[in-house]
Write a protein that holds these residues in place. Structure first.
Motif, PDB file in Angstrom:
ATOM      1  N   THR A   1       0.815  -1.203   0.000  1.00 19.09           N
ATOM      2  CA  THR A   1       0.000   0.000   0.000  1.00 19.09           C
ATOM      3  C   THR A   1       0.852   1.258   0.000  1.00 19.09           C
ATOM      4  O   THR A   1       0.543   2.230  -0.705  1.00 19.09           O
ATOM      5  CB  THR A   1      -0.931   0.015   1.228  1.00 19.09           C
ATOM      6  OG1 THR A   1      -1.801  -1.117   1.169  1.00 19.09           O
ATOM      7  CG2 THR A   1      -1.772   1.285   1.264  1.00 19.09           C
ATOM      8  N   LEU A   2       1.936   1.268   0.764  1.00 20.65           N
ATOM      9  CA  LEU A   2       2.700   2.496   0.979  1.00 20.65           C
ATOM     10  C   LEU A   2       3.920   2.644   0.087  1.00 20.65           C
ATOM     11  O   LEU A   2       4.311   3.768  -0.236  1.00 20.65           O
ATOM     12  CB  LEU A   2       3.151   2.575   2.437  1.00 20.65           C
ATOM     13  CG  LEU A   2       2.036   2.666   3.486  1.00 20.65           C
ATOM     14  CD1 LEU A   2       2.647   2.745   4.876  1.00 20.65           C
ATOM     15  CD2 LEU A   2       1.146   3.867   3.222  1.00 20.65           C
ATOM     16  N   PHE A   3       4.545   1.564  -0.326  1.00 19.27           N
ATOM     17  CA  PHE A   3       5.846   1.688  -0.966  1.00 19.27           C
ATOM     18  C   PHE A   3       5.877   1.205  -2.416  1.00 19.27           C
ATOM     19  O   PHE A   3       6.034   2.003  -3.327  1.00 19.27           O
ATOM     20  CB  PHE A   3       6.895   0.950  -0.126  1.00 19.27           C
ATOM     21  CG  PHE A   3       6.978   1.447   1.282  1.00 19.27           C
ATOM     22  CD1 PHE A   3       7.412   2.730   1.565  1.00 19.27           C
ATOM     23  CD2 PHE A   3       6.582   0.629   2.340  1.00 19.27           C
ATOM     24  CE1 PHE A   3       7.479   3.196   2.862  1.00 19.27           C
ATOM     25  CE2 PHE A   3       6.643   1.082   3.646  1.00 19.27           C
ATOM     26  CZ  PHE A   3       7.092   2.372   3.910  1.00 19.27           C
ATOM     27  N   PHE A   4       5.750  -0.086  -2.641  1.00 18.28           N
ATOM     28  CA  PHE A   4       5.884  -0.623  -3.996  1.00 18.28           C
ATOM     29  C   PHE A   4       4.800  -1.656  -4.271  1.00 18.28           C
ATOM     30  O   PHE A   4       4.469  -2.463  -3.413  1.00 18.28           O
ATOM     31  CB  PHE A   4       7.260  -1.273  -4.184  1.00 18.28           C
ATOM     32  CG  PHE A   4       8.399  -0.313  -4.043  1.00 18.28           C
ATOM     33  CD1 PHE A   4       8.796   0.475  -5.104  1.00 18.28           C
ATOM     34  CD2 PHE A   4       9.068  -0.191  -2.836  1.00 18.28           C
ATOM     35  CE1 PHE A   4       9.847   1.372  -4.975  1.00 18.28           C
ATOM     36  CE2 PHE A   4      10.121   0.702  -2.696  1.00 18.28           C
ATOM     37  CZ  PHE A   4      10.511   1.485  -3.759  1.00 18.28           C
ATOM     38  N   GLN A   5       4.273  -1.606  -5.504  1.00 14.61           N
ATOM     39  CA  GLN A   5       3.263  -2.574  -5.917  1.00 14.61           C
ATOM     40  C   GLN A   5       3.788  -3.360  -7.115  1.00 14.61           C
ATOM     41  O   GLN A   5       4.253  -2.770  -8.091  1.00 14.61           O
ATOM     42  CB  GLN A   5       1.969  -1.867  -6.304  1.00 14.61           C
ATOM     43  CG  GLN A   5       0.901  -2.800  -6.863  1.00 14.61           C
ATOM     44  CD  GLN A   5      -0.417  -2.087  -7.102  1.00 14.61           C
ATOM     45  OE1 GLN A   5      -0.860  -1.310  -6.276  1.00 14.61           O
ATOM     46  NE2 GLN A   5      -1.035  -2.347  -8.255  1.00 14.61           N
ATOM     47  N   PRO A   6       3.744  -4.683  -7.062  1.00 12.32           N
ATOM     48  CA  PRO A   6       4.193  -5.469  -8.221  1.00 12.32           C
ATOM     49  C   PRO A   6       3.227  -5.314  -9.387  1.00 12.32           C
ATOM     50  O   PRO A   6       2.021  -5.169  -9.202  1.00 12.32           O
ATOM     51  CB  PRO A   6       4.201  -6.901  -7.683  1.00 12.32           C
ATOM     52  CG  PRO A   6       3.215  -6.898  -6.560  1.00 12.32           C
ATOM     53  CD  PRO A   6       3.290  -5.528  -5.949  1.00 12.32           C
ATOM     54  N   PHE A   7       3.766  -5.333 -10.602  1.00 13.17           N
ATOM     55  CA  PHE A   7       2.929  -5.195 -11.798  1.00 13.17           C
ATOM     56  C   PHE A   7       3.534  -6.031 -12.906  1.00 13.17           C
ATOM     57  O   PHE A   7       4.717  -5.901 -13.224  1.00 13.17           O
ATOM     58  CB  PHE A   7       2.841  -3.727 -12.233  1.00 13.17           C
ATOM     59  CG  PHE A   7       1.818  -3.472 -13.307  1.00 13.17           C
ATOM     60  CD1 PHE A   7       0.487  -3.241 -12.980  1.00 13.17           C
ATOM     61  CD2 PHE A   7       2.166  -3.462 -14.644  1.00 13.17           C
ATOM     62  CE1 PHE A   7      -0.458  -3.008 -13.963  1.00 13.17           C
ATOM     63  CE2 PHE A   7       1.230  -3.236 -15.634  1.00 13.17           C
ATOM     64  CZ  PHE A   7      -0.092  -3.006 -15.286  1.00 13.17           C
ATOM     65  N   TRP A   8       2.720  -6.881 -13.485  1.00 12.36           N
ATOM     66  CA  TRP A   8       3.123  -7.777 -14.573  1.00 12.36           C
ATOM     67  C   TRP A   8       2.544  -7.239 -15.876  1.00 12.36           C
ATOM     68  O   TRP A   8       1.347  -7.013 -15.981  1.00 12.36           O
ATOM     69  CB  TRP A   8       2.601  -9.181 -14.286  1.00 12.36           C
ATOM     70  CG  TRP A   8       3.083 -10.234 -15.232  1.00 12.36           C
ATOM     71  CD1 TRP A   8       2.558 -10.550 -16.451  1.00 12.36           C
ATOM     72  CD2 TRP A   8       4.192 -11.104 -15.051  1.00 12.36           C
ATOM     73  NE1 TRP A   8       3.265 -11.561 -17.039  1.00 12.36           N
ATOM     74  CE2 TRP A   8       4.277 -11.929 -16.192  1.00 12.36           C
ATOM     75  CE3 TRP A   8       5.131 -11.279 -14.027  1.00 12.36           C
ATOM     76  CZ2 TRP A   8       5.250 -12.906 -16.341  1.00 12.36           C
ATOM     77  CZ3 TRP A   8       6.093 -12.261 -14.189  1.00 12.36           C
ATOM     78  CH2 TRP A   8       6.151 -13.054 -15.336  1.00 12.36           C
ATOM     79  N   ILE A   9       3.391  -7.025 -16.877  1.00 11.56           N
ATOM     80  CA  ILE A   9       2.931  -6.440 -18.139  1.00 11.56           C
ATOM     81  C   ILE A   9       2.155  -7.492 -18.936  1.00 11.56           C
ATOM     82  O   ILE A   9       2.726  -8.495 -19.386  1.00 11.56           O
ATOM     83  CB  ILE A   9       4.120  -5.912 -18.964  1.00 11.56           C
ATOM     84  CG1 ILE A   9       4.909  -4.876 -18.178  1.00 11.56           C
ATOM     85  CG2 ILE A   9       3.625  -5.325 -20.284  1.00 11.56           C
ATOM     86  CD1 ILE A   9       4.124  -3.659 -17.755  1.00 11.56           C
TER      87      ILE A   9
ATOM     88  N   ASP B   1       7.285  -8.576 -18.765  1.00  6.16           N
ATOM     89  CA  ASP B   1       8.129  -7.798 -17.855  1.00  6.16           C
ATOM     90  C   ASP B   1       7.443  -7.711 -16.493  1.00  6.16           C
ATOM     91  O   ASP B   1       6.227  -7.514 -16.409  1.00  6.16           O
ATOM     92  CB  ASP B   1       8.344  -6.379 -18.397  1.00  6.16           C
ATOM     93  CG  ASP B   1       9.364  -6.323 -19.520  1.00  6.16           C
ATOM     94  OD1 ASP B   1      10.048  -7.333 -19.756  1.00  6.16           O
ATOM     95  OD2 ASP B   1       9.473  -5.258 -20.170  1.00  6.16           O
ATOM     96  N   PHE B   2       8.222  -7.840 -15.448  1.00  6.19           N
ATOM     97  CA  PHE B   2       7.708  -7.747 -14.081  1.00  6.19           C
ATOM     98  C   PHE B   2       8.427  -6.588 -13.397  1.00  6.19           C
ATOM     99  O   PHE B   2       9.656  -6.536 -13.385  1.00  6.19           O
ATOM    100  CB  PHE B   2       7.968  -9.054 -13.317  1.00  6.19           C
ATOM    101  CG  PHE B   2       7.494  -9.035 -11.895  1.00  6.19           C
ATOM    102  CD1 PHE B   2       6.165  -9.267 -11.594  1.00  6.19           C
ATOM    103  CD2 PHE B   2       8.379  -8.779 -10.853  1.00  6.19           C
ATOM    104  CE1 PHE B   2       5.719  -9.250 -10.276  1.00  6.19           C
ATOM    105  CE2 PHE B   2       7.951  -8.767  -9.538  1.00  6.19           C
ATOM    106  CZ  PHE B   2       6.610  -9.001  -9.249  1.00  6.19           C
ATOM    107  N   LEU B   3       7.659  -5.659 -12.864  1.00  7.64           N
ATOM    108  CA  LEU B   3       8.266  -4.482 -12.248  1.00  7.64           C
ATOM    109  C   LEU B   3       7.563  -4.127 -10.949  1.00  7.64           C
ATOM    110  O   LEU B   3       6.464  -4.606 -10.654  1.00  7.64           O
ATOM    111  CB  LEU B   3       8.240  -3.301 -13.217  1.00  7.64           C
ATOM    112  CG  LEU B   3       6.932  -2.988 -13.962  1.00  7.64           C
ATOM    113  CD1 LEU B   3       6.040  -2.099 -13.133  1.00  7.64           C
ATOM    114  CD2 LEU B   3       7.218  -2.349 -15.304  1.00  7.64           C
ATOM    115  N   PHE B   4       8.224  -3.306 -10.162  1.00  4.35           N
ATOM    116  CA  PHE B   4       7.617  -2.758  -8.956  1.00  4.35           C
ATOM    117  C   PHE B   4       7.293  -1.293  -9.210  1.00  4.35           C
ATOM    118  O   PHE B   4       8.134  -0.532  -9.692  1.00  4.35           O
ATOM    119  CB  PHE B   4       8.555  -2.886  -7.752  1.00  4.35           C
ATOM    120  CG  PHE B   4       8.548  -4.256  -7.135  1.00  4.35           C
ATOM    121  CD1 PHE B   4       7.479  -4.675  -6.356  1.00  4.35           C
ATOM    122  CD2 PHE B   4       9.608  -5.125  -7.332  1.00  4.35           C
ATOM    123  CE1 PHE B   4       7.472  -5.939  -5.793  1.00  4.35           C
ATOM    124  CE2 PHE B   4       9.608  -6.392  -6.768  1.00  4.35           C
ATOM    125  CZ  PHE B   4       8.533  -6.796  -5.991  1.00  4.35           C
TER     126      PHE B   4
END
Length: 278
Positions: free
Chosen positions: A30-38, A51-54
């Motif tokens: 919630t506060l810092f980083f959220q994973p996201f898969w393209i 691609d997998f990113l934060f």
């Protein structure tokens, strides 16, 4: 009796451990980083399917959209950010808010569907945006565009959804080379990045979009394969995105897989690990 107590205590401790682990993970996400898969090719070549990113959630401050969504329709779990933090929705403001910069690659909530999208920020509040023959015009001035050769990829199903790319060199068979024209686009603030072209279509020539206050205009780098702000929300596009719908900025690719699953190690793209997003 002692054995039963020991078993009971072990079970309680396991539940406590799981609870605290989930709580810490939830706070972190919630506060810092959220994973996201393209999931799609709308941001090629900047971002590829798999691609997998934060997402840096500290970049723009916090709103209701900062609360994580958990969408697992296959098992009947659909917890939306509005279900958790909907009380903060509607004022289009952010806590510790910071304005995004033109050219940022941003993850945001679709204003209608609530699904997470990732696009490049092109238009700021008050801007007049128009596309003429595929070239962006900002407040009456075309952006700088330079031809940069071709983008090539193999015609094959890509990612978990097994999507097939569109090609400028026409329909090509399985295993053939799929080609797109490549250009380098430079925005007024000096941010440069590659864009791809497939064909001449309606979205390459538009009217003038005047970005409302508190809203932003987004486009995908793969210009002819992106549902973005050029298409109104009622027509299935993104339209103008409110400030409160921004989730965060994509800064770095952590991992990348060209296959249907990240577990297929033979499909990993080793040259994209920890690559900066520009």
């Amino acid at each position: 009796m002692a054995a039963k107590e020991k078993t009971g205590n072990a079970f309680v401790e396991t539940i406590k451990t799981i609870f605290w682990a989930l709580l810490i993970a939830g706070v972190f996400r919630t506060l810092f980083f959220q994973p996201f898969w393209i999931p799609s090719g709308s941001m090629k070549e900047t971002l590829l399917i798999g691609d997998f990113l934060f997402v840096n959630k500290m970049a723009y401050g916090y709103s209701y959209a900062s609360c994580p969504s958990l969408m697992l329709p296959g098992v009947g779990i659909e917890i939306d950010a509005k279900d958790v933090c909907g009380v903060f929705d509607g004022d289009n403001e952010r806590l510790f808010g910071s304005e995004p910069e033109r050219g940022d690659v941003v993850v945001f909530r679709h204003p209608v569907s609530g699904r997470d999208y990732i696009k490049r920020l092109i238009g700021l509040p008050g801007d007049k945006v128009q596309i003429k023959n595929g070239v962006i015009s900002l407040n009456g001035t075309p952006v700088e565009v330079e031809d940069a050769g071709r983008f090539e990829e193999v015609m094959a199903p890509q990612g978990p959804q097994q999507l097939r790319p569109r090609c400028e060199n026409g329909p090509v068979g399985q295993g053939a080379t799929c080609v797109k024209s490549r250009q380098i686009e430079t925005l007024p603030n000096g941010v440069s990045y590659p864009t791809l072209n497939i064909t001449n279509q309606q979205s390459d020539n538009t009217g003038v979009y005047t970005v409302p206050e508190g809203h932003y205009f987004f486009m995908g780098d793969n210009r002819d394969n992106s549902a973005d702000s050029r298409l109104a929300q009622r027509a299935g596009g993104v339209g103008f995105v409110p400030f409160e719908n921004l989730i965060g900025r994509a800064d770095r690719i952590m991992f990348s897989s060209a296959g249907r699953s990240m577990l297929f190690f033979w499909t990993w793209r080793g040259d994209r690990f920890f690559e900066a997003v520009r």
